[in-house]
Design a protein around this motif. Structure first.
Motif, PDB file in Angstrom:
ATOM      1  N   ALA A   4       0.826  -1.196   0.000  1.00 15.82           N
ATOM      2  CA  ALA A   4       0.000   0.000   0.000  1.00 15.82           C
ATOM      3  C   ALA A   4       0.864   1.252   0.000  1.00 15.82           C
ATOM      4  O   ALA A   4       2.103   1.189   0.032  1.00 15.82           O
ATOM      5  CB  ALA A   4      -0.907  -0.017   1.234  1.00 15.82           C
ATOM      6  N   TYR A   5       0.180   2.390  -0.029  1.00 12.86           N
ATOM      7  CA  TYR A   5       0.811   3.688   0.185  1.00 12.86           C
ATOM      8  C   TYR A   5       0.180   4.291   1.436  1.00 12.86           C
ATOM      9  O   TYR A   5      -1.053   4.416   1.510  1.00 12.86           O
ATOM     10  CB  TYR A   5       0.599   4.610  -1.017  1.00 12.86           C
ATOM     11  N   ALA A   6       1.010   4.657   2.392  1.00  9.46           N
ATOM     12  CA  ALA A   6       0.505   5.115   3.681  1.00  9.46           C
ATOM     13  C   ALA A   6       1.125   6.447   4.077  1.00  9.46           C
ATOM     14  O   ALA A   6       2.253   6.777   3.697  1.00  9.46           O
ATOM     15  CB  ALA A   6       0.804   4.079   4.763  1.00  9.46           C
ATOM     16  N   LEU A  14       3.054  10.359   1.229  1.00 13.38           N
ATOM     17  CA  LEU A  14       2.710   8.944   1.319  1.00 13.38           C
ATOM     18  C   LEU A  14       3.899   8.113   0.851  1.00 13.38           C
ATOM     19  O   LEU A  14       4.575   8.468  -0.121  1.00 13.38           O
ATOM     20  CB  LEU A  14       1.483   8.623   0.471  1.00 13.38           C
ATOM     21  N   LYS A  15       4.148   7.025   1.562  1.00 13.85           N
ATOM     22  CA  LYS A  15       5.279   6.164   1.261  1.00 13.85           C
ATOM     23  C   LYS A  15       4.806   4.721   1.105  1.00 13.85           C
ATOM     24  O   LYS A  15       3.735   4.350   1.594  1.00 13.85           O
ATOM     25  CB  LYS A  15       6.324   6.250   2.383  1.00 13.85           C
ATOM     26  N   GLU A  16       5.613   3.925   0.434  1.00 10.09           N
ATOM     27  CA  GLU A  16       5.274   2.513   0.281  1.00 10.09           C
ATOM     28  C   GLU A  16       5.224   1.842   1.649  1.00 10.09           C
ATOM     29  O   GLU A  16       6.052   2.114   2.525  1.00 10.09           O
ATOM     30  CB  GLU A  16       6.300   1.821  -0.615  1.00 10.09           C
ATOM     31  N   PHE A 119      -5.772   2.612  -1.192  1.00  9.51           N
ATOM     32  CA  PHE A 119      -4.510   3.039  -1.796  1.00  9.51           C
ATOM     33  C   PHE A 119      -3.526   1.877  -1.660  1.00  9.51           C
ATOM     34  O   PHE A 119      -2.508   1.950  -0.976  1.00  9.51           O
ATOM     35  CB  PHE A 119      -3.958   4.288  -1.118  1.00  9.51           C
ATOM     36  N   ALA A 120      -3.852   0.785  -2.307  1.00 11.40           N
ATOM     37  CA  ALA A 120      -3.128  -0.468  -2.104  1.00 11.40           C
ATOM     38  C   ALA A 120      -3.452  -1.420  -3.251  1.00 11.40           C
ATOM     39  O   ALA A 120      -4.311  -1.163  -4.085  1.00 11.40           O
ATOM     40  CB  ALA A 120      -3.547  -1.095  -0.766  1.00 11.40           C
ATOM     41  N   ASP A 121      -2.732  -2.557  -3.268  1.00  5.70           N
ATOM     42  CA  ASP A 121      -3.052  -3.552  -4.297  1.00  5.70           C
ATOM     43  C   ASP A 121      -4.246  -4.410  -3.904  1.00  5.70           C
ATOM     44  O   ASP A 121      -4.904  -4.999  -4.761  1.00  5.70           O
ATOM     45  CB  ASP A 121      -1.829  -4.406  -4.641  1.00  5.70           C
ATOM     46  N   LYS A 122      -4.571  -4.446  -2.605  1.00  4.88           N
ATOM     47  CA  LYS A 122      -5.739  -5.187  -2.138  1.00  4.88           C
ATOM     48  C   LYS A 122      -6.349  -4.459  -0.944  1.00  4.88           C
ATOM     49  O   LYS A 122      -5.682  -3.701  -0.247  1.00  4.88           O
ATOM     50  CB  LYS A 122      -5.356  -6.624  -1.730  1.00  4.88           C
ATOM     51  N   MET A 309      -1.039   4.583  -9.648  1.00  2.00           N
ATOM     52  CA  MET A 309      -0.986   4.480  -8.194  1.00  2.00           C
ATOM     53  C   MET A 309       0.339   5.007  -7.651  1.00  2.00           C
ATOM     54  O   MET A 309       0.383   5.633  -6.589  1.00  2.00           O
ATOM     55  CB  MET A 309      -1.216   3.034  -7.755  1.00  2.00           C
ATOM     56  N   SER A 310       1.425   4.788  -8.391  1.00  2.00           N
ATOM     57  CA  SER A 310       2.744   5.262  -7.948  1.00  2.00           C
ATOM     58  C   SER A 310       2.857   6.783  -7.989  1.00  2.00           C
ATOM     59  O   SER A 310       3.780   7.354  -7.406  1.00  2.00           O
ATOM     60  CB  SER A 310       3.845   4.646  -8.814  1.00  2.00           C
ATOM     61  N   GLU A 311       1.906   7.444  -8.662  1.00  5.18           N
ATOM     62  CA  GLU A 311       1.898   8.909  -8.746  1.00  5.18           C
ATOM     63  C   GLU A 311       0.976   9.522  -7.696  1.00  5.18           C
ATOM     64  O   GLU A 311       0.520  10.657  -7.834  1.00  5.18           O
ATOM     65  CB  GLU A 311       1.441   9.352 -10.138  1.00  5.18           C
ATOM     66  N   ILE A 312       0.745   8.808  -6.633  1.00  5.41           N
ATOM     67  CA  ILE A 312      -0.270   9.205  -5.665  1.00  5.41           C
ATOM     68  C   ILE A 312       0.013  10.562  -5.029  1.00  5.41           C
ATOM     69  O   ILE A 312      -0.893  11.364  -4.814  1.00  5.41           O
ATOM     70  CB  ILE A 312      -0.456   8.106  -4.591  1.00  5.41           C
ATOM     71  N   ASN A 313       1.262  10.863  -4.730  1.00  6.95           N
ATOM     72  CA  ASN A 313       1.563  12.156  -4.118  1.00  6.95           C
ATOM     73  C   ASN A 313       1.309  13.313  -5.078  1.00  6.95           C
ATOM     74  O   ASN A 313       0.799  14.369  -4.675  1.00  6.95           O
ATOM     75  CB  ASN A 313       3.006  12.176  -3.604  1.00  6.95           C
ATOM     76  N   GLN A 314       1.648  13.117  -6.356  1.00 10.26           N
ATOM     77  CA  GLN A 314       1.351  14.153  -7.351  1.00 10.26           C
ATOM     78  C   GLN A 314      -0.163  14.324  -7.503  1.00 10.26           C
ATOM     79  O   GLN A 314      -0.668  15.443  -7.649  1.00 10.26           O
ATOM     80  CB  GLN A 314       1.964  13.799  -8.708  1.00 10.26           C
TER      81      GLN A 314
END
Length: 333
Positions: A4-6, A14-16, A119-122, A309-314
């Motif tokens: 996830a991103y938390a 947010l970080k992995e 905000f996660a894969d599951k 999803m990897s662009e979540i902070n942007q």
């Protein structure tokens, strides 16, 4: 393991983040996230604006994906089903609200963002909170319907808005642009209150029959006793007495936008016209299912901007800038 991103602190990047969810409960559903919208409520939780956030916090409550696993007692969905998950991931299952179909009013309901969200894969949730998508609904854009969509659809059902009603929407944004579409398809005569000329033109394309300049007091005064129902989607203080004057006798001013300042309302205007003021949250699972079917039948679709999803902070920065048009959806890579 769920990846996830938390957020690890209020207003932090947010970080992995990976966590072990443990065994799947008997009535729980695990969803492999394909898409997840970002809502202003997510930002409020990430920044602890409501004073109840616990870190690390995995937000995200506008989830669309495939069922990847089910608990042994789950009967409502099957592995492989395309489903969605909204603001609530579970309910108490025994209070009066839960027993009468108003689970969204359960005071013990668990927000998805407080039980590790999408905000996660599951993501996992009780089967009662998981709703199947109709076949003809676009999965890529459906996520915001599970929060923004149901927030503006729920009042139409709860307050028996009629197709012959004249209804106004205050604010044409993430909620308002969906309200216009639903109300038009519902059969109402729809007016959009907006302060932007550009949004006024877009409001007409989205389903409004008329627009009024919310910054022009004369325009609003000329609309005296015009509307049966007004739905406010904004979170700022306005001259509510002026808007109340545009309601017909027995009309209703309804809030779905979280205005933080107290309402300054003159009671005589309410008494003389027997007018009403109310508010509502998201809807029950049954109402969500009804909304999804209605959206599919009438081709109602949120306007979204896609980010990986990897662009979540942007994506969060873009939403905070106020430039999102009108909802943001994260796509799992």
């Amino acid at each position: 393991m769920i990846n996830a991103y938390a957020a690890f602190e209020a207003k932090g990047q947010l970080k992995e983040y990976s966590y072990e969810p443990g065994s799947l409960n008997h009535h729980d559903v695990e969803i492999e996230v394909d898409y997840c919208g970002i809502c202003h409520s997510d930002i409020s939780m990430l920044n602890n604006e409501w004073g109840m956030s616990q870190y690390p916090l995995v937000a995200g409550h506008e989830v669309v994906g495939r069922v990847s696993a089910i608990g042994e007692h789950v009967t409502s969905v099957s592995v492989g089903d395309l489903v969605g998950l909204g603001w609530h991931s579970d309910y108490c299952h025994h209070c009066h609200s839960c027993n009468t179909g108003d689970e969204n009013l359960c005071q013990q309901a668990m927000p998805t963002v407080m039980s590790k969200g999408g905000f996660a894969d599951k993501v996992r949730a009780n089967e009662r909170a998981v709703v199947a998508l109709p076949k003809h609904l676009n999965a890529q854009t459906a996520g915001p319907l599970f929060c923004g969509g149901i927030t503006v659809f729920n009042p139409l059902v709860q307050f028996d808005v009629k197709p012959t009603d004249k209804v106004a929407v205050i604010g044409i944004g993430g909620l308002g642009h969906l309200a216009l579409q639903f109300l038009n398809a519902w059969g109402c005569e729809v007016t959009a209150f907006t302060s932007s000329d550009a949004k006024a033109q877009e409001a007409l394309k989205l389903g409004a029959h008329h627009t009024l300049n919310s910054r022009n007091q004369a325009d609003i005064e000329n609309a005296a006793e015009r509307f049966d129902f007004i739905i406010s989607t904004v979170n700022v203080k306005l001259d509510w007495n002026l808007y109340l004057s545009t309601l017909k006798p027995k009309g209703r001013l309804h809030f779905v936008g979280a205005t933080l300042e107290p309402l300054d309302i003159g009671v005589f205007g309410l008494i003389a016209g027997q007018k009403q003021i109310s508010g509502s949250p998201v809807g029950s699972p049954a109402t969500i299912a009804q909304m999804l079917e209605f959206a599919a039948q009438h081709n109602i679709e949120p306007q979204v901007e896609l980010f990986k999803m990897s662009e979540i902070n942007q994506a969060i920065k873009h939403l905070e800038s106020g430039k999102a048009h009108y909802r943001i959806v994260l796509e799992r890579e």
